[in-house]
Design a protein around this motif. Structure first.
Motif, mmCIF file in Angstrom:
data_model
loop_
_atom_site.group_PDB
_atom_site.id
_atom_site.type_symbol
_atom_site.label_atom_id
_atom_site.label_comp_id
_atom_site.label_asym_id
_atom_site.label_seq_id
_atom_site.Cartn_x
_atom_site.Cartn_y
_atom_site.Cartn_z
ATOM 1 N N ALA A 169 39.101 80.650 26.487
ATOM 2 C CA ALA A 169 39.533 80.284 27.832
ATOM 3 C C ALA A 169 40.811 79.468 27.761
ATOM 4 O O ALA A 169 40.943 78.583 26.932
ATOM 5 N N LEU A 170 41.744 79.798 28.608
ATOM 6 C CA LEU A 170 43.006 79.066 28.635
ATOM 7 C C LEU A 170 42.916 77.936 29.633
ATOM 8 O O LEU A 170 42.223 78.014 30.647
ATOM 9 N N ALA A 171 43.609 76.863 29.346
ATOM 10 C CA ALA A 171 43.602 75.693 30.216
ATOM 11 C C ALA A 171 44.392 75.979 31.479
ATOM 12 O O ALA A 171 45.386 76.698 31.440
ATOM 13 N N PRO A 172 43.948 75.428 32.597
ATOM 14 C CA PRO A 172 44.714 75.627 33.826
ATOM 15 C C PRO A 172 46.040 74.885 33.763
ATOM 16 O O PRO A 172 46.119 73.801 33.220
ATOM 17 N N ALA A 173 47.073 75.488 34.296
ATOM 18 C CA ALA A 173 48.396 74.869 34.291
ATOM 19 C C ALA A 173 48.589 73.953 35.492
ATOM 20 O O ALA A 173 49.630 73.364 35.651
ATOM 21 N N SER A 174 47.566 73.820 36.337
ATOM 22 C CA SER A 174 47.713 73.027 37.551
ATOM 23 C C SER A 174 47.631 71.525 37.304
ATOM 24 O O SER A 174 47.917 70.748 38.197
ATOM 25 N N GLU A 175 47.230 71.092 36.094
ATOM 26 C CA GLU A 175 47.136 69.669 35.792
ATOM 27 C C GLU A 175 48.116 69.303 34.681
ATOM 28 O O GLU A 175 47.726 69.153 33.543
ATOM 29 N N PRO A 176 49.413 69.186 34.990
ATOM 30 C CA PRO A 176 50.366 68.856 33.942
ATOM 31 C C PRO A 176 50.181 67.430 33.442
ATOM 32 O O PRO A 176 49.785 66.545 34.190
ATOM 33 N N ILE A 177 50.440 67.234 32.170
ATOM 34 C CA ILE A 177 50.394 65.915 31.550
ATOM 35 C C ILE A 177 51.824 65.391 31.515
ATOM 36 O O ILE A 177 52.738 66.116 31.137
ATOM 37 N N PRO A 178 52.072 64.139 31.919
ATOM 38 C CA PRO A 178 53.434 63.628 31.868
ATOM 39 C C PRO A 178 53.971 63.640 30.447
ATOM 40 O O PRO A 178 53.281 63.249 29.520
ATOM 41 N N GLY A 179 55.165 64.116 30.259
ATOM 42 C CA GLY A 179 55.810 64.131 28.954
ATOM 43 C C GLY A 179 56.897 63.078 28.906
ATOM 44 O O GLY A 179 56.812 62.053 29.574
ATOM 45 N N ALA A 180 57.922 63.333 28.149
ATOM 46 C CA ALA A 180 59.031 62.389 28.021
ATOM 47 C C ALA A 180 59.704 62.195 29.367
ATOM 48 O O ALA A 180 59.962 63.153 30.088
ATOM 49 N N ALA A 181 59.971 60.977 29.678
ATOM 50 C CA ALA A 181 60.664 60.599 30.910
ATOM 51 C C ALA A 181 59.971 61.155 32.148
ATOM 52 O O ALA A 181 60.601 61.507 33.118
ATOM 53 N N GLY A 182 58.640 61.287 32.105
ATOM 54 C CA GLY A 182 57.887 61.729 33.257
ATOM 55 C C GLY A 182 57.870 63.231 33.472
ATOM 56 O O GLY A 182 57.291 63.692 34.434
ATOM 57 N N THR A 183 58.518 64.011 32.614
ATOM 58 C CA THR A 183 58.485 65.451 32.773
ATOM 59 C C THR A 183 57.122 65.969 32.332
ATOM 60 O O THR A 183 56.580 65.519 31.332
ATOM 61 N N PRO A 184 56.540 66.904 33.071
ATOM 62 C CA PRO A 184 55.210 67.380 32.723
ATOM 63 C C PRO A 184 55.224 68.267 31.483
ATOM 64 O O PRO A 184 56.157 69.026 31.256
ATOM 65 N N ILE A 185 54.182 68.141 30.665
ATOM 66 C CA ILE A 185 54.007 69.020 29.519
ATOM 67 C C ILE A 185 53.156 70.185 30.014
ATOM 68 O O ILE A 185 52.093 69.990 30.608
ATOM 69 N N ASP A 186 53.624 71.386 29.849
ATOM 70 C CA ASP A 186 52.967 72.579 30.351
ATOM 71 C C ASP A 186 51.786 72.932 29.445
ATOM 72 O O ASP A 186 51.958 73.136 28.248
ATOM 73 N N LEU A 187 50.589 73.016 30.008
ATOM 74 C CA LEU A 187 49.386 73.333 29.247
ATOM 75 C C LEU A 187 49.055 74.819 29.264
ATOM 76 O O LEU A 187 48.046 75.220 28.702
ATOM 77 N N ALA A 188 49.895 75.626 29.890
ATOM 78 C CA ALA A 188 49.648 77.065 29.942
ATOM 79 C C ALA A 188 49.685 77.653 28.533
ATOM 80 O O ALA A 188 50.529 77.298 27.717
#
Length: 127
Positions: free
Chosen positions: A4-23
């Protein structure tokens, strides 16, 4: 086997607040990324290398933990991780496989070190 792949609807904040894509990551891998974020390790995508992708971990301050998680580029599964518990650590802690990486990240303490900390060791770090 969990594919099962993780949903991309819950991004994790990355560097400088940019979301890390979990897709493209498995649900277990996405859980590990969320655990790293909960521990204050600020996960961000690193450069891909061969058949792997790397998630860079870096807590705030010189005495915070840092390291990386390596995942399969096509499978999205966690392969291994390396965490160094601050700049004064004697050696890196390594783990291979999803469960071992989860255990390794659970052992990381959330850092209270500030970016401008000038203490000589993490024991002397002002809290």
């Amino acid at each position: 086997m969990n594919t099962a792949l993780a949903p991309a609807s819950e991004p994790i904040p990355g560097a400088a607040g940019t979301p890390i894509d979990l897709a493209g990551l498995t649900a277990y891998t996405a859980g590990i990324v969320r655990l790293a974020e909960a521990k204050g390790l600020r996960p961000t995508w690193g450069q891909p290398y061969g058949r792997t992708r790397r998630i860079i971990l870096n807590a705030i301050g010189p005495h915070g933990a840092f390291g990386s998680i390596v995942i399969g580029r096509t499978s999205g599964k966690v392969l291994r991780a390396e965490v160094i518990h601050g700049n004064d650590a004697t050696r890196p802690c390594r783990a291979q496989g999803t469960n071992a990486v989860r255990i390794l990240l659970n052992d990381v303490r959330r850092s209270t070190c500030q970016p401008d900390c000038d203490a000589p060791s993490s024991a002397d770090c002002r809290r």
